[in-house]
Motif scaffolding. Structure first.
Motif, PDB file in Angstrom:
ATOM      1  N   ASP A 127      35.976  47.888  16.452  1.00 57.26           N
ATOM      2  CA  ASP A 127      35.790  46.442  15.994  1.00 57.26           C
ATOM      3  C   ASP A 127      34.804  46.021  15.404  1.00 57.26           C
ATOM      4  OD1 ASP A 127      34.276  46.154  18.159  1.00 57.26           O
ATOM      5  OD2 ASP A 127      35.461  45.504  19.526  1.00 57.26           O
ATOM      6  N   ILE A 128      34.370  44.657  15.141  1.00 57.80           N
ATOM      7  CA  ILE A 128      33.452  44.218  14.499  1.00 57.80           C
ATOM      8  C   ILE A 128      32.156  44.505  15.447  1.00 57.80           C
ATOM      9  CG2 ILE A 128      34.411  42.529  12.854  1.00 57.80           C
ATOM     10  CD1 ILE A 128      33.923  40.565  15.030  1.00 57.80           C
TER      11      ILE A 128
ATOM     12  N   ASN B  15      56.950  36.341   5.030  1.00 61.56           N
ATOM     13  CA  ASN B  15      56.794  36.436   6.577  1.00 61.56           C
ATOM     14  C   ASN B  15      58.023  37.131   7.149  1.00 61.56           C
ATOM     15  OD1 ASN B  15      55.964  35.286   8.931  1.00 61.56           O
ATOM     16  ND2 ASN B  15      57.249  33.412   9.047  1.00 61.56           N
ATOM     17  N   THR B  16      58.193  38.528   6.778  1.00 63.38           N
ATOM     18  CA  THR B  16      59.078  39.205   7.232  1.00 63.38           C
ATOM     19  C   THR B  16      58.814  39.478   8.770  1.00 63.38           C
ATOM     20  OG1 THR B  16      57.962  41.004   6.723  1.00 63.38           O
ATOM     21  CG2 THR B  16      59.640  40.125   5.149  1.00 63.38           C
ATOM     22  N   TYR B  17      59.977  40.013   9.471  1.00 64.76           N
ATOM     23  CA  TYR B  17      59.538  40.642  10.913  1.00 64.76           C
ATOM     24  C   TYR B  17      58.751  41.669  10.721  1.00 64.76           C
ATOM     25  CZ  TYR B  17      63.655  38.295  12.906  1.00 64.76           C
ATOM     26  OH  TYR B  17      64.429  37.265  13.687  1.00 64.76           O
ATOM     27  N   ALA B  18      58.673  42.458   9.608  1.00 61.75           N
ATOM     28  CA  ALA B  18      57.893  43.818   9.419  1.00 61.75           C
ATOM     29  C   ALA B  18      56.387  43.188   9.525  1.00 61.75           C
ATOM     30  CB  ALA B  18      58.343  44.454   8.290  1.00 61.75           C
ATOM     31  N   SER B  19      55.986  42.253   8.508  1.00 58.36           N
ATOM     32  CA  SER B  19      54.780  41.906   8.284  1.00 58.36           C
ATOM     33  C   SER B  19      54.234  41.261   9.613  1.00 58.36           C
ATOM     34  CB  SER B  19      54.571  41.025   7.229  1.00 58.36           C
ATOM     35  OG  SER B  19      55.462  39.798   7.311  1.00 58.36           O
ATOM     36  N   ARG B  20      54.947  40.322  10.457  1.00 58.40           N
ATOM     37  CA  ARG B  20      54.789  39.735  11.408  1.00 58.40           C
ATOM     38  C   ARG B  20      54.128  40.857  12.739  1.00 58.40           C
ATOM     39  NH1 ARG B  20      59.500  35.514  12.637  1.00 58.40           N
ATOM     40  NH2 ARG B  20      58.644  35.366  14.796  1.00 58.40           N
ATOM     41  N   LEU B  21      55.303  41.544  12.846  1.00 58.26           N
ATOM     42  CA  LEU B  21      55.114  42.733  14.001  1.00 58.26           C
ATOM     43  C   LEU B  21      53.836  43.545  13.645  1.00 58.26           C
ATOM     44  CD1 LEU B  21      58.868  43.267  14.421  1.00 58.26           C
ATOM     45  CD2 LEU B  21      57.215  42.086  16.070  1.00 58.26           C
ATOM     46  N   LYS B  22      53.753  43.961  12.362  1.00 54.93           N
ATOM     47  CA  LYS B  22      52.619  44.840  12.044  1.00 54.93           C
ATOM     48  C   LYS B  22      51.271  44.245  12.318  1.00 54.93           C
ATOM     49  CE  LYS B  22      50.566  47.720   8.556  1.00 54.93           C
ATOM     50  NZ  LYS B  22      50.691  48.468   7.303  1.00 54.93           N
ATOM     51  N   LYS B  23      51.105  42.819  11.986  1.00 55.80           N
ATOM     52  CA  LYS B  23      50.125  42.064  12.311  1.00 55.80           C
ATOM     53  C   LYS B  23      49.575  41.884  13.728  1.00 55.80           C
ATOM     54  CE  LYS B  23      47.162  37.996  11.081  1.00 55.80           C
ATOM     55  NZ  LYS B  23      46.245  38.253  12.118  1.00 55.80           N
ATOM     56  N   ARG B  24      50.613  41.670  14.376  1.00 54.76           N
ATOM     57  CA  ARG B  24      50.402  41.377  15.934  1.00 54.76           C
ATOM     58  C   ARG B  24      50.071  42.915  16.654  1.00 54.76           C
ATOM     59  NH1 ARG B  24      53.446  38.032  19.913  1.00 54.76           N
ATOM     60  NH2 ARG B  24      51.956  39.349  21.389  1.00 54.76           N
ATOM     61  N   ILE B  25      50.697  43.984  16.070  1.00 50.37           N
ATOM     62  CA  ILE B  25      50.207  45.278  16.974  1.00 50.37           C
ATOM     63  C   ILE B  25      48.986  45.918  16.468  1.00 50.37           C
ATOM     64  CG2 ILE B  25      51.463  46.689  15.280  1.00 50.37           C
ATOM     65  CD1 ILE B  25      52.126  48.565  17.744  1.00 50.37           C
ATOM     66  N   THR B  26      48.620  45.465  15.076  1.00 53.38           N
ATOM     67  CA  THR B  26      47.129  46.146  14.452  1.00 53.38           C
ATOM     68  C   THR B  26      46.247  45.057  15.202  1.00 53.38           C
ATOM     69  OG1 THR B  26      47.752  45.029  12.388  1.00 53.38           O
ATOM     70  CG2 THR B  26      47.920  47.499  12.507  1.00 53.38           C
TER      71      THR B  26
ATOM     72  N   LYS C 259      41.351  42.309  17.600  1.00 53.71           N
ATOM     73  CA  LYS C 259      41.295  41.102  17.206  1.00 53.71           C
ATOM     74  C   LYS C 259      41.967  40.160  17.824  1.00 53.71           C
ATOM     75  CE  LYS C 259      40.667  42.404  12.250  1.00 53.71           C
ATOM     76  NZ  LYS C 259      41.591  43.203  11.109  1.00 53.71           N
ATOM     77  N   SER C 260      42.826  40.575  18.761  1.00 48.05           N
ATOM     78  CA  SER C 260      43.711  39.468  19.544  1.00 48.05           C
ATOM     79  C   SER C 260      43.676  39.970  20.941  1.00 48.05           C
ATOM     80  CB  SER C 260      44.880  39.371  18.736  1.00 48.05           C
ATOM     81  OG  SER C 260      45.642  40.528  19.058  1.00 48.05           O
ATOM     82  N   GLU C 261      44.378  38.928  21.458  1.00 50.40           N
ATOM     83  CA  GLU C 261      44.414  39.115  23.185  1.00 50.40           C
ATOM     84  C   GLU C 261      45.426  40.144  23.428  1.00 50.40           C
ATOM     85  OE1 GLU C 261      46.824  36.901  26.739  1.00 50.40           O
ATOM     86  OE2 GLU C 261      47.027  36.173  24.748  1.00 50.40           O
ATOM     87  N   ASP C 262      45.088  40.994  24.339  1.00 51.70           N
ATOM     88  CA  ASP C 262      46.110  42.105  24.566  1.00 51.70           C
ATOM     89  C   ASP C 262      46.906  41.920  25.943  1.00 51.70           C
ATOM     90  OD1 ASP C 262      47.019  44.851  25.073  1.00 51.70           O
ATOM     91  OD2 ASP C 262      45.132  45.564  25.658  1.00 51.70           O
ATOM     92  N   LYS C 263      47.909  41.008  25.988  1.00 52.70           N
ATOM     93  CA  LYS C 263      48.623  40.622  27.196  1.00 52.70           C
ATOM     94  C   LYS C 263      49.127  41.875  27.627  1.00 52.70           C
ATOM     95  CE  LYS C 263      52.375  37.849  26.523  1.00 52.70           C
ATOM     96  NZ  LYS C 263      52.972  36.730  25.778  1.00 52.70           N
TER      97      LYS C 263
END
Ligand SMILES: Cc1ncc(COP(=O)(O)O)c(C=O)c1O
Length: 355
Positions: free
Chosen positions: A82-83, A327-338, A344-348
Protein backbone atom coordinates in the motif's frame (compact mmCIF):
# COMPACT_ATOMS: atom_id res chain seq x y z
CA UNK A 1 -6.16 -27.70 11.38
CA UNK A 2 -3.93 -27.19 14.41
CA UNK A 3 -0.99 -24.86 14.03
CA UNK A 4 2.03 -27.07 14.08
CA UNK A 5 5.29 -26.06 15.57
CA UNK A 6 8.18 -26.13 13.23
CA UNK A 7 11.96 -25.98 13.34
CA UNK A 8 13.63 -22.69 12.56
CA UNK A 9 13.75 -21.58 8.92
CA UNK A 10 17.27 -21.58 7.49
CA UNK A 11 17.99 -18.57 5.31
CA UNK A 12 20.69 -18.18 2.67
CA UNK A 13 20.57 -14.76 1.03
CA UNK A 14 21.87 -13.77 -2.41
CA UNK A 15 25.12 -11.84 -2.56
CA UNK A 16 23.93 -9.57 -5.35
CA UNK A 17 20.28 -8.72 -5.79
CA UNK A 18 18.85 -8.69 -9.35
CA UNK A 19 16.30 -6.07 -8.32
CA UNK A 20 18.11 -3.18 -10.01
CA UNK A 21 17.75 -4.90 -13.43
CA UNK A 22 13.95 -4.98 -13.27
CA UNK A 23 11.82 -2.39 -15.04
CA UNK A 24 8.80 -2.19 -12.75
CA UNK A 25 6.98 0.03 -15.25
CA UNK A 26 6.97 -2.69 -17.90
CA UNK A 27 6.22 -5.90 -16.09
CA UNK A 28 4.38 -8.65 -17.87
CA UNK A 29 2.82 -11.54 -15.98
CA UNK A 30 4.96 -14.11 -14.18
CA UNK A 31 8.22 -14.05 -16.10
CA UNK A 32 10.65 -12.22 -13.78
CA UNK A 33 11.42 -13.93 -10.49
CA UNK A 34 12.49 -12.53 -7.15
CA UNK A 35 15.91 -13.12 -5.60
CA UNK A 36 14.82 -15.96 -3.32
CA UNK A 37 12.58 -19.00 -3.13
CA UNK A 38 11.30 -21.16 -0.35
CA UNK A 39 11.92 -24.90 -0.44
CA UNK A 40 10.49 -27.48 1.93
CA UNK A 41 11.12 -31.21 1.49
CA UNK A 42 9.02 -34.21 2.42
CA UNK A 43 11.27 -37.15 3.33
CA UNK A 44 11.03 -40.20 5.57
CA UNK A 45 7.32 -39.65 6.11
CA UNK A 46 7.47 -36.01 7.28
CA UNK A 47 7.68 -32.44 6.00
CA UNK A 48 10.98 -30.84 7.00
CA UNK A 49 11.39 -27.18 7.97
CA UNK A 50 11.30 -24.73 5.05
CA UNK A 51 14.49 -23.10 3.83
CA UNK A 52 14.93 -19.81 2.02
CA UNK A 53 17.57 -19.97 -0.69
CA UNK A 54 18.57 -17.91 -3.73
CA UNK A 55 16.18 -18.46 -6.68
CA UNK A 56 17.76 -21.25 -8.68
CA UNK A 57 17.24 -24.27 -10.90
CA UNK A 58 16.43 -27.59 -9.28
CA UNK A 59 17.92 -30.97 -10.11
CA UNK A 60 15.71 -34.05 -10.27
CA UNK A 61 16.24 -37.70 -11.04
CA UNK A 62 14.82 -38.66 -14.47
CA UNK A 63 12.59 -41.18 -12.71
CA UNK A 64 11.08 -38.52 -10.38
CA UNK A 65 7.36 -39.31 -10.36
CA UNK A 66 6.31 -35.80 -11.29
CA UNK A 67 7.64 -36.48 -14.83
CA UNK A 68 5.72 -39.70 -15.31
CA UNK A 69 2.61 -39.59 -13.19
CA UNK A 70 2.04 -35.86 -12.89
CA UNK A 71 1.75 -35.72 -9.10
CA UNK A 72 1.77 -31.95 -8.76
CA UNK A 73 -0.49 -29.28 -7.31
CA UNK A 74 -0.14 -25.53 -7.07
CA UNK A 75 -1.67 -22.32 -5.83
CA UNK A 76 -1.78 -18.75 -7.11
CA UNK A 77 -1.92 -15.77 -4.77
CA UNK A 78 -0.75 -12.17 -4.62
CA UNK A 79 0.96 -9.74 -2.24
CA UNK A 80 0.20 -6.02 -2.48
CA UNK A 81 2.04 -2.99 -1.15
CA UNK A 82 0.00 0.00 0.00
CA UNK A 83 1.02 3.68 -0.08
CA UNK A 84 2.69 3.33 3.32
CA UNK A 85 4.74 0.34 2.13
CA UNK A 86 2.74 -2.09 4.27
CA UNK A 87 2.41 -5.53 2.63
CA UNK A 88 -0.91 -7.34 2.40
CA UNK A 89 -2.05 -10.80 1.41
CA UNK A 90 -5.62 -11.71 0.50
CA UNK A 91 -7.22 -14.67 2.32
CA UNK A 92 -3.95 -16.69 2.35
CA UNK A 93 -5.39 -19.44 4.56
CA UNK A 94 -7.90 -20.20 1.81
CA UNK A 95 -4.97 -20.93 -0.51
CA UNK A 96 -3.35 -23.09 2.18
CA UNK A 97 -6.55 -25.09 2.69
CA UNK A 98 -7.12 -25.53 -1.03
CA UNK A 99 -3.52 -26.69 -1.54
CA UNK A 100 -4.17 -29.52 0.91
CA UNK A 101 -7.53 -30.31 -0.73
CA UNK A 102 -5.71 -30.60 -4.06
CA UNK A 103 -2.88 -32.64 -2.49
CA UNK A 104 -5.29 -35.10 -0.94
CA UNK A 105 -6.87 -35.83 -4.33
CA UNK A 106 -3.40 -36.44 -5.83
CA UNK A 107 -2.22 -38.61 -2.89
CA UNK A 108 0.34 -35.99 -1.84
CA UNK A 109 0.94 -35.80 1.94
CA UNK A 110 -0.85 -33.02 3.78
CA UNK A 111 1.27 -29.96 4.53
CA UNK A 112 1.22 -28.40 8.03
CA UNK A 113 -0.11 -24.84 8.18
CA UNK A 114 3.10 -23.52 9.77
CA UNK A 115 5.26 -24.71 6.85
CA UNK A 116 3.01 -22.82 4.44
CA UNK A 117 2.40 -19.63 6.40
CA UNK A 118 5.78 -19.21 8.09
CA UNK A 119 7.65 -20.17 4.91
CA UNK A 120 5.58 -17.71 2.89
CA UNK A 121 5.90 -14.84 5.38
CA UNK A 122 9.67 -15.30 5.74
CA UNK A 123 10.13 -15.35 1.97
CA UNK A 124 8.02 -12.21 1.52
CA UNK A 125 9.93 -10.36 4.27
CA UNK A 126 13.20 -11.13 2.51
CA UNK A 127 11.95 -10.22 -0.99
CA UNK A 128 9.75 -7.31 0.18
CA UNK A 129 11.45 -4.80 -2.10
CA UNK A 130 10.24 -6.84 -5.08
CA UNK A 131 6.57 -6.17 -4.33
CA UNK A 132 5.43 -3.58 -6.87
CA UNK A 133 3.60 -0.48 -5.77
CA UNK A 134 2.40 0.59 -9.20
CA UNK A 135 -1.40 0.54 -9.70
CA UNK A 136 -2.54 -2.82 -11.11
CA UNK A 137 0.77 -4.52 -10.33
CA UNK A 138 1.43 -6.98 -7.52
CA UNK A 139 3.72 -9.78 -6.49
CA UNK A 140 2.32 -13.00 -7.92
CA UNK A 141 3.07 -15.89 -5.55
CA UNK A 142 3.23 -19.46 -6.77
CA UNK A 143 3.29 -22.16 -4.07
CA UNK A 144 3.56 -25.65 -5.58
CA UNK A 145 4.19 -29.24 -4.54
CA UNK A 146 5.47 -32.03 -6.75
CA UNK A 147 6.65 -35.62 -6.46
CA UNK A 148 10.44 -35.67 -6.43
CA UNK A 149 10.65 -39.29 -5.25
CA UNK A 150 12.19 -41.76 -7.67
CA UNK A 151 10.92 -44.84 -9.48
CA UNK A 152 9.03 -45.94 -12.57
CA UNK A 153 6.46 -47.77 -10.48
CA UNK A 154 3.03 -46.14 -10.95
CA UNK A 155 2.38 -45.32 -7.31
CA UNK A 156 2.59 -42.22 -5.11
CA UNK A 157 6.13 -40.96 -4.51
CA UNK A 158 7.89 -41.18 -1.15
CA UNK A 159 9.49 -37.74 -1.49
CA UNK A 160 8.01 -34.35 -2.40
CA UNK A 161 9.13 -30.74 -2.72
CA UNK A 162 7.02 -27.78 -1.69
CA UNK A 163 8.38 -24.61 -3.27
CA UNK A 164 7.22 -21.01 -3.23
CA UNK A 165 8.47 -18.76 -6.03
CA UNK A 166 7.37 -15.18 -6.64
CA UNK A 167 7.13 -12.96 -9.70
CA UNK A 168 6.47 -9.20 -9.65
CA UNK A 169 3.73 -8.86 -12.22
CA UNK A 170 1.69 -6.36 -14.18
CA UNK A 171 -1.94 -6.87 -15.19
CA UNK A 172 -2.77 -10.34 -16.56
CA UNK A 173 -5.00 -9.59 -19.53
CA UNK A 174 -5.33 -6.45 -21.52
CA UNK A 175 -7.84 -5.65 -24.19
CA UNK A 176 -11.02 -7.40 -25.12
CA UNK A 177 -11.50 -11.06 -24.31
CA UNK A 178 -13.65 -13.07 -26.66
CA UNK A 179 -14.42 -16.66 -25.80
CA UNK A 180 -15.54 -19.81 -27.57
CA UNK A 181 -18.10 -22.03 -25.87
CA UNK A 182 -16.58 -25.51 -25.97
CA UNK A 183 -18.73 -28.29 -27.41
CA UNK A 184 -16.25 -31.16 -27.65
CA UNK A 185 -13.40 -31.01 -25.14
CA UNK A 186 -13.67 -30.95 -21.33
CA UNK A 187 -11.30 -29.70 -18.64
CA UNK A 188 -12.81 -31.89 -15.95
CA UNK A 189 -15.26 -34.69 -15.31
CA UNK A 190 -17.43 -36.04 -12.53
CA UNK A 191 -15.23 -37.92 -10.08
CA UNK A 192 -12.14 -36.38 -11.62
CA UNK A 193 -9.66 -33.74 -10.46
CA UNK A 194 -11.26 -30.54 -11.80
CA UNK A 195 -11.78 -29.14 -8.29
CA UNK A 196 -8.06 -29.52 -7.57
CA UNK A 197 -5.34 -27.20 -8.78
CA UNK A 198 -3.49 -30.13 -10.32
CA UNK A 199 -0.89 -29.35 -12.96
CA UNK A 200 -2.33 -31.85 -15.44
CA UNK A 201 -5.67 -30.04 -15.54
CA UNK A 202 -3.96 -27.12 -17.22
CA UNK A 203 -1.94 -29.26 -19.66
CA UNK A 204 -5.26 -30.69 -20.84
CA UNK A 205 -6.61 -27.21 -21.50
CA UNK A 206 -3.81 -26.04 -23.77
CA UNK A 207 -4.80 -27.91 -26.94
CA UNK A 208 -8.51 -26.96 -27.03
CA UNK A 209 -7.54 -23.41 -26.06
CA UNK A 210 -5.11 -23.25 -28.99
CA UNK A 211 -7.86 -24.47 -31.33
CA UNK A 212 -10.03 -21.59 -30.07
CA UNK A 213 -7.15 -19.11 -30.52
CA UNK A 214 -6.67 -20.37 -34.08
CA UNK A 215 -10.33 -19.50 -34.70
CA UNK A 216 -9.76 -15.95 -33.42
CA UNK A 217 -10.91 -16.29 -29.79
CA UNK A 218 -8.84 -15.67 -26.67
CA UNK A 219 -10.21 -18.31 -24.36
CA UNK A 220 -12.52 -21.30 -24.01
CA UNK A 221 -15.69 -21.43 -21.95
CA UNK A 222 -15.74 -24.91 -20.48
CA UNK A 223 -19.03 -26.75 -20.43
CA UNK A 224 -19.93 -29.92 -18.50
CA UNK A 225 -18.29 -33.06 -19.83
CA UNK A 226 -21.49 -35.06 -19.91
CA UNK A 227 -23.81 -32.92 -22.05
CA UNK A 228 -21.84 -29.74 -22.90
CA UNK A 229 -25.09 -27.93 -22.13
CA UNK A 230 -24.01 -26.19 -18.92
CA UNK A 231 -21.52 -23.33 -18.60
CA UNK A 232 -18.79 -24.18 -16.07
CA UNK A 233 -15.61 -22.06 -16.18
CA UNK A 234 -13.86 -19.47 -18.36
CA UNK A 235 -10.33 -20.66 -19.15
CA UNK A 236 -8.63 -20.86 -15.75
CA UNK A 237 -11.21 -18.61 -14.11
CA UNK A 238 -14.64 -18.97 -12.60
CA UNK A 239 -17.38 -17.38 -14.68
CA UNK A 240 -20.12 -14.89 -13.86
CA UNK A 241 -23.02 -14.07 -16.16
CA UNK A 242 -25.32 -11.09 -15.78
CA UNK A 243 -28.81 -11.46 -17.21
CA UNK A 244 -30.81 -8.27 -16.75
CA UNK A 245 -29.68 -7.28 -13.23
CA UNK A 246 -29.10 -10.77 -11.85
CA UNK A 247 -25.58 -12.12 -11.48
CA UNK A 248 -25.35 -15.87 -11.99
CA UNK A 249 -22.48 -18.26 -11.32
CA UNK A 250 -22.47 -22.05 -11.28
CA UNK A 251 -22.20 -24.00 -8.02
CA UNK A 252 -18.78 -25.50 -7.28
CA UNK A 253 -18.54 -29.23 -7.80
CA UNK A 254 -16.09 -32.01 -8.64
CA UNK A 255 -15.54 -30.22 -11.91
CA UNK A 256 -15.30 -26.58 -10.89
CA UNK A 257 -12.51 -24.99 -8.87
CA UNK A 258 -13.66 -23.34 -5.63
CA UNK A 259 -12.15 -19.97 -6.55
CA UNK A 260 -11.26 -17.52 -3.80
CA UNK A 261 -12.03 -14.59 -6.10
CA UNK A 262 -15.38 -16.22 -6.97
CA UNK A 263 -16.51 -16.54 -3.38
CA UNK A 264 -15.27 -13.04 -2.54
CA UNK A 265 -17.11 -11.57 -5.54
CA UNK A 266 -20.31 -13.35 -4.47
CA UNK A 267 -20.07 -11.78 -0.99
CA UNK A 268 -19.24 -8.32 -2.35
CA UNK A 269 -22.04 -8.47 -4.92
CA UNK A 270 -24.56 -9.41 -2.21
CA UNK A 271 -23.20 -6.54 -0.11
CA UNK A 272 -23.83 -4.24 -3.09
CA UNK A 273 -27.44 -5.45 -3.12
CA UNK A 274 -26.92 -7.19 -6.43
CA UNK A 275 -29.21 -10.17 -6.88
CA UNK A 276 -26.84 -13.19 -6.99
CA UNK A 277 -27.93 -16.65 -8.09
CA UNK A 278 -25.65 -19.63 -7.56
CA UNK A 279 -27.13 -22.17 -9.90
CA UNK A 280 -26.43 -24.14 -13.02
CA UNK A 281 -26.78 -22.10 -16.18
CA UNK A 282 -27.20 -23.56 -19.64
CA UNK A 283 -25.56 -22.40 -22.84
CA UNK A 284 -29.09 -22.11 -24.25
CA UNK A 285 -30.10 -19.64 -21.54
CA UNK A 286 -27.07 -17.49 -22.35
CA UNK A 287 -27.64 -17.65 -26.13
CA UNK A 288 -31.35 -16.82 -25.67
CA UNK A 289 -30.42 -13.91 -23.40
CA UNK A 290 -27.92 -12.64 -26.00
CA UNK A 291 -30.64 -12.86 -28.66
CA UNK A 292 -33.30 -11.05 -26.64
CA UNK A 293 -30.96 -8.38 -25.27
CA UNK A 294 -31.09 -9.42 -21.61
CA UNK A 295 -27.47 -10.67 -21.56
CA UNK A 296 -25.63 -7.70 -20.11
CA UNK A 297 -22.26 -9.01 -18.96
CA UNK A 298 -20.02 -12.04 -18.72
CA UNK A 299 -16.75 -12.02 -16.84
CA UNK A 300 -14.11 -14.37 -15.52
CA UNK A 301 -12.89 -14.15 -11.92
CA UNK A 302 -9.56 -15.39 -10.62
CA UNK A 303 -6.48 -14.27 -8.71
CA UNK A 304 -4.36 -13.53 -11.77
CA UNK A 305 -6.78 -11.38 -13.77
CA UNK A 306 -9.05 -10.53 -10.77
CA UNK A 307 -12.09 -9.71 -12.96
CA UNK A 308 -11.78 -10.14 -16.71
CA UNK A 309 -14.73 -8.83 -18.75
CA UNK A 310 -15.76 -10.88 -21.79
CA UNK A 311 -16.58 -8.85 -24.89
CA UNK A 312 -18.33 -11.59 -26.84
CA UNK A 313 -18.63 -15.32 -27.39
CA UNK A 314 -18.82 -17.81 -30.19
CA UNK A 315 -21.13 -20.80 -30.27
CA UNK A 316 -22.00 -23.11 -33.18
CA UNK A 317 -20.28 -20.89 -35.76
CA UNK A 318 -22.09 -17.80 -34.64
CA UNK A 319 -20.63 -14.84 -32.78
CA UNK A 320 -22.49 -12.88 -30.12
CA UNK A 321 -21.33 -9.46 -28.92
CA UNK A 322 -21.95 -8.18 -25.44
CA UNK A 323 -23.09 -4.59 -24.97
CA UNK A 324 -20.58 -1.93 -23.93
CA UNK A 325 -21.68 0.44 -21.21
CA UNK A 326 -20.42 2.32 -18.15
CA UNK A 327 -20.51 1.28 -14.51
CA UNK A 328 -20.73 -2.45 -15.20
CA UNK A 329 -20.97 -5.00 -12.41
CA UNK A 330 -17.52 -6.20 -13.54
CA UNK A 331 -15.94 -2.78 -13.05
CA UNK A 332 -17.75 -2.12 -9.75
CA UNK A 333 -16.87 -5.50 -8.29
CA UNK A 334 -13.29 -5.34 -9.53
CA UNK A 335 -12.82 -1.96 -7.87
CA UNK A 336 -14.32 -3.15 -4.59
CA UNK A 337 -12.19 -6.30 -4.41
CA UNK A 338 -8.93 -4.62 -5.48
CA UNK A 339 -9.52 -1.74 -3.04
CA UNK A 340 -9.80 -4.31 -0.25
CA UNK A 341 -6.76 -6.24 -1.49
CA UNK A 342 -4.57 -3.13 -1.71
CA UNK A 343 -5.73 -1.59 1.59
CA UNK A 344 -7.51 1.32 -0.09
CA UNK A 345 -10.84 0.65 1.57
CA UNK A 346 -12.41 -0.76 4.66
CA UNK A 347 -12.19 -4.56 4.90
CA UNK A 348 -15.57 -5.39 6.39
CA UNK A 349 -15.18 -9.08 5.60
CA UNK A 350 -11.82 -9.44 7.38
CA UNK A 351 -10.05 -10.79 4.28
CA UNK A 352 -6.84 -8.77 4.35
CA UNK A 353 -3.80 -10.30 6.03
CA UNK A 354 -0.96 -8.03 7.06
CA UNK A 355 2.55 -9.33 6.59
C1 LIG B 1 -9.58 -23.62 -13.14
C2 LIG B 1 -9.58 -22.40 -12.31
N1 LIG B 1 -10.76 -21.85 -11.97
C3 LIG B 1 -10.83 -20.75 -11.19
C4 LIG B 1 -9.69 -20.12 -10.73
C5 LIG B 1 -9.82 -18.94 -9.84
O1 LIG B 1 -9.46 -19.25 -8.53
P1 LIG B 1 -8.92 -18.13 -7.54
O2 LIG B 1 -9.92 -17.04 -7.54
O3 LIG B 1 -8.81 -18.80 -6.23
O4 LIG B 1 -7.62 -17.68 -8.10
C6 LIG B 1 -8.45 -20.64 -11.08
C7 LIG B 1 -7.22 -19.99 -10.64
O5 LIG B 1 -6.72 -20.19 -9.59
C8 LIG B 1 -8.38 -21.82 -11.86
O6 LIG B 1 -7.21 -22.35 -12.18
Amino acid sequence: MAKDTMQEINITQVENSRLKDVDFNNLDFGSVFTDHMMVCNYKNGAWEAPEIIPYQEITLDPSAKIFHYGQSVFEGMKAYKDIDDAVWLFRPLENFKRLNISSKRLSIPELPEANFMEGLKTLLQIDKDWIPKIEGSSLYIRPFIFASGKGFHASPADEYKFIIACAPSGAYFSGKVSVLIEEKYSRSANGGVGFAKAGGNYAGQFYPTQLAIDKGYNQVIWTDDNTHEYIEEAGAMNIFIRINDTLITGPTSDRILDGITRKSIIDIAKDENINVEIRKITVKEVVDAANNGSLKEMFGAGTAAVVSPISGFGFKNQDYDLPEFENTYASRLKKRITDIQTNKSEDKFGWRYKL
